[in-house]
Design a protein around this motif. Structure first.
Motif, mmCIF file in Angstrom:
data_model
loop_
_atom_site.group_PDB
_atom_site.id
_atom_site.type_symbol
_atom_site.label_atom_id
_atom_site.label_comp_id
_atom_site.label_asym_id
_atom_site.label_seq_id
_atom_site.Cartn_x
_atom_site.Cartn_y
_atom_site.Cartn_z
ATOM 1 N N HIS A 192 0.830 -1.208 0.000
ATOM 2 C CA HIS A 192 0.000 0.000 0.000
ATOM 3 C C HIS A 192 0.863 1.257 0.000
ATOM 4 C CE1 HIS A 192 -3.469 -2.514 0.571
ATOM 5 N NE2 HIS A 192 -2.887 -3.080 1.586
ATOM 6 N N ASN A 193 1.994 1.179 -0.695
ATOM 7 C CA ASN A 193 2.907 2.313 -0.849
ATOM 8 C C ASN A 193 3.350 2.898 0.484
ATOM 9 O OD1 ASN A 193 2.797 2.158 -3.695
ATOM 10 N ND2 ASN A 193 0.843 3.246 -3.664
ATOM 11 N N GLY A 194 3.573 2.050 1.474
ATOM 12 C CA GLY A 194 4.090 2.505 2.757
ATOM 13 C C GLY A 194 3.088 3.201 3.658
ATOM 14 N N LYS A 195 1.822 3.234 3.249
ATOM 15 C CA LYS A 195 0.806 3.872 4.089
ATOM 16 C C LYS A 195 0.603 3.076 5.365
ATOM 17 C CE LYS A 195 -1.979 5.602 0.255
ATOM 18 N NZ LYS A 195 -3.257 5.461 -0.438
ATOM 19 N N ALA A 196 0.112 3.764 6.384
ATOM 20 C CA ALA A 196 -0.319 3.066 7.589
ATOM 21 C C ALA A 196 -1.521 2.205 7.206
ATOM 22 C CB ALA A 196 -0.709 4.077 8.661
ATOM 23 N N ILE A 197 -1.713 1.120 7.937
ATOM 24 C CA ILE A 197 -2.855 0.255 7.676
ATOM 25 C C ILE A 197 -3.691 0.179 8.943
ATOM 26 C CG2 ILE A 197 -3.641 -2.032 6.988
ATOM 27 C CD1 ILE A 197 -0.986 -2.417 5.554
ATOM 28 N N LEU A 198 -4.989 0.383 8.774
ATOM 29 C CA LEU A 198 -5.946 0.324 9.871
ATOM 30 C C LEU A 198 -6.838 -0.887 9.655
ATOM 31 C CD1 LEU A 198 -7.537 1.551 12.293
ATOM 32 C CD2 LEU A 198 -8.801 2.913 10.620
ATOM 33 N N THR A 239 -1.633 9.359 6.029
ATOM 34 C CA THR A 239 -2.327 8.589 5.002
ATOM 35 C C THR A 239 -2.374 7.130 5.431
ATOM 36 O OG1 THR A 239 -0.275 8.292 3.760
ATOM 37 C CG2 THR A 239 -1.691 10.126 3.116
ATOM 38 N N TYR A 240 -3.508 6.497 5.182
ATOM 39 C CA TYR A 240 -3.671 5.120 5.618
ATOM 40 C C TYR A 240 -4.584 4.366 4.677
ATOM 41 C CZ TYR A 240 -8.256 6.424 7.527
ATOM 42 O OH TYR A 240 -9.546 6.869 7.668
ATOM 43 N N TYR A 241 -4.452 3.059 4.734
ATOM 44 C CA TYR A 241 -5.328 2.156 4.008
ATOM 45 C C TYR A 241 -6.125 1.408 5.063
ATOM 46 C CZ TYR A 241 -7.034 -1.412 0.860
ATOM 47 O OH TYR A 241 -7.858 -2.227 0.134
ATOM 48 N N GLU A 242 -7.401 1.204 4.826
ATOM 49 C CA GLU A 242 -8.238 0.554 5.827
ATOM 50 C C GLU A 242 -8.813 -0.758 5.315
ATOM 51 O OE1 GLU A 242 -12.273 1.318 8.487
ATOM 52 O OE2 GLU A 242 -11.210 3.032 7.637
ATOM 53 N N TYR A 243 -8.736 -1.768 6.167
ATOM 54 C CA TYR A 243 -9.423 -3.034 5.931
ATOM 55 C C TYR A 243 -10.594 -3.107 6.899
ATOM 56 C CZ TYR A 243 -5.638 -5.087 3.152
ATOM 57 O OH TYR A 243 -4.719 -5.373 2.167
ATOM 58 N N ASP A 244 -11.799 -3.309 6.375
ATOM 59 C CA ASP A 244 -12.962 -3.563 7.212
ATOM 60 C C ASP A 244 -12.982 -5.063 7.463
ATOM 61 O OD1 ASP A 244 -15.524 -4.193 8.232
ATOM 62 O OD2 ASP A 244 -16.398 -2.442 7.261
ATOM 63 N N LEU A 245 -12.763 -5.465 8.697
ATOM 64 C CA LEU A 245 -12.608 -6.879 9.023
ATOM 65 C C LEU A 245 -13.882 -7.687 8.828
ATOM 66 C CD1 LEU A 245 -10.308 -6.574 12.136
ATOM 67 C CD2 LEU A 245 -9.682 -7.114 9.784
ATOM 68 N N GLU A 246 -15.005 -7.025 8.688
ATOM 69 C CA GLU A 246 -16.248 -7.741 8.439
ATOM 70 C C GLU A 246 -16.498 -7.958 6.942
ATOM 71 O OE1 GLU A 246 -18.863 -6.597 12.292
ATOM 72 O OE2 GLU A 246 -18.842 -5.122 10.688
ATOM 73 N N PRO A 279 -10.028 -7.113 20.388
ATOM 74 C CA PRO A 279 -10.691 -5.886 19.967
ATOM 75 C C PRO A 279 -9.936 -5.148 18.858
ATOM 76 C CG PRO A 279 -9.729 -5.626 22.156
ATOM 77 C CD PRO A 279 -9.533 -7.054 21.749
ATOM 78 N N VAL A 280 -10.667 -4.341 18.183
ATOM 79 C CA VAL A 280 -10.121 -3.465 17.154
ATOM 80 C C VAL A 280 -10.107 -2.051 17.726
ATOM 81 C CG1 VAL A 280 -10.724 -4.822 15.138
ATOM 82 C CG2 VAL A 280 -12.451 -3.367 16.143
ATOM 83 N N PRO A 281 -9.383 -1.137 17.180
ATOM 84 C CA PRO A 281 -8.594 -1.235 15.957
ATOM 85 C C PRO A 281 -7.224 -1.858 16.211
ATOM 86 C CG PRO A 281 -8.400 0.975 16.829
ATOM 87 C CD PRO A 281 -9.368 0.231 17.723
ATOM 88 N N LEU A 282 -6.625 -2.293 15.124
ATOM 89 C CA LEU A 282 -5.234 -2.699 15.112
ATOM 90 C C LEU A 282 -4.616 -1.904 13.982
ATOM 91 C CD1 LEU A 282 -3.669 -6.061 15.682
ATOM 92 C CD2 LEU A 282 -3.068 -4.915 13.570
ATOM 93 N N LEU A 283 -3.471 -1.297 14.247
ATOM 94 C CA LEU A 283 -2.816 -0.475 13.232
ATOM 95 C C LEU A 283 -1.407 -0.971 12.976
ATOM 96 C CD1 LEU A 283 -4.457 1.714 15.318
ATOM 97 C CD2 LEU A 283 -4.010 3.070 13.305
ATOM 98 N N LEU A 284 -0.959 -0.847 11.740
ATOM 99 C CA LEU A 284 0.410 -1.131 11.355
ATOM 100 C C LEU A 284 0.965 0.160 10.783
ATOM 101 C CD1 LEU A 284 2.717 -3.161 10.931
ATOM 102 C CD2 LEU A 284 1.729 -3.679 8.698
ATOM 103 N N ILE A 285 1.898 0.769 11.513
ATOM 104 C CA ILE A 285 2.460 2.053 11.097
ATOM 105 C C ILE A 285 3.976 1.938 11.115
ATOM 106 C CG2 ILE A 285 2.625 4.517 11.586
ATOM 107 C CD1 ILE A 285 -0.061 4.313 13.029
ATOM 108 N N ASN A 286 4.597 2.127 9.960
ATOM 109 C CA ASN A 286 6.052 2.051 9.828
ATOM 110 C C ASN A 286 6.622 0.779 10.456
ATOM 111 O OD1 ASN A 286 6.397 4.455 8.363
ATOM 112 N ND2 ASN A 286 6.231 5.656 10.231
ATOM 113 N N GLY A 287 5.961 -0.351 10.212
ATOM 114 C CA GLY A 287 6.437 -1.634 10.688
ATOM 115 C C GLY A 287 6.147 -1.927 12.142
ATOM 116 N N LYS A 288 5.429 -1.045 12.818
ATOM 117 C CA LYS A 288 5.110 -1.243 14.232
ATOM 118 C C LYS A 288 3.615 -1.446 14.401
ATOM 119 C CE LYS A 288 9.060 1.395 15.659
ATOM 120 N NZ LYS A 288 9.546 2.691 16.003
#
Length: 112
Positions: free
Chosen positions: A34-40, A62-69, A86-95
């Motif tokens: 996702h071009n290095g964007k954060a993922i939610l 900037t972030y990309y979001e996955y709706d887990l449902e 529980p959610v949310p879970l985020l992946l930001i810069n590898g963390k």
């Protein structure tokens, strides 16, 4: 006395297992797709997910979001990152950030 020390060590490891596991097994690099964007990883009804979206928008993250449902791929990645609750879970810069934590979101995104 030795048993008491052993019990203490086991409890300490149990309490910190999330950190230990992340250190031993770094998260996969899903962000590169996702071009290095954060993922939610979130749901539409989650109040803390909404707060995470608002915080990132307000701070230009900037972030990309996955709706887990709705996303099987999102669920697969969520589980691979240690998502079990529980959610949310985020992946930001590898963390990975489990749950809503404004300070960590801003820090890991370089805004804090």
């Amino acid at each position: 006395m030795k048993k008491l020390i052993l019990i203490f060590i086991v409890l300490a490891v149990y309490q910190q297992w999330g950190r230990i596991d992340t250190y031993l097994n770094p998260p996969p690099d899903f962000a590169s797709a996702h071009n290095g964007k954060a993922i939610l990883y979130a749901t539409s009804w989650c109040g803390y997910c909404k707060k995470a979206r608002e915080l990132m928008r307000q701070n230009g993250i900037t972030y990309y979001e996955y709706d887990l449902e709705k996303s099987d791929e999102g669920v697969r990645q969520y589980k691979a990152l240690g998502g079990r609750g529980p959610v949310p879970l985020l992946l930001i810069n590898g963390k990975v950030i489990k749950g809503y934590n404004a300070g960590k979101i801003l820090e890991y995104a370089g805004r804090g």
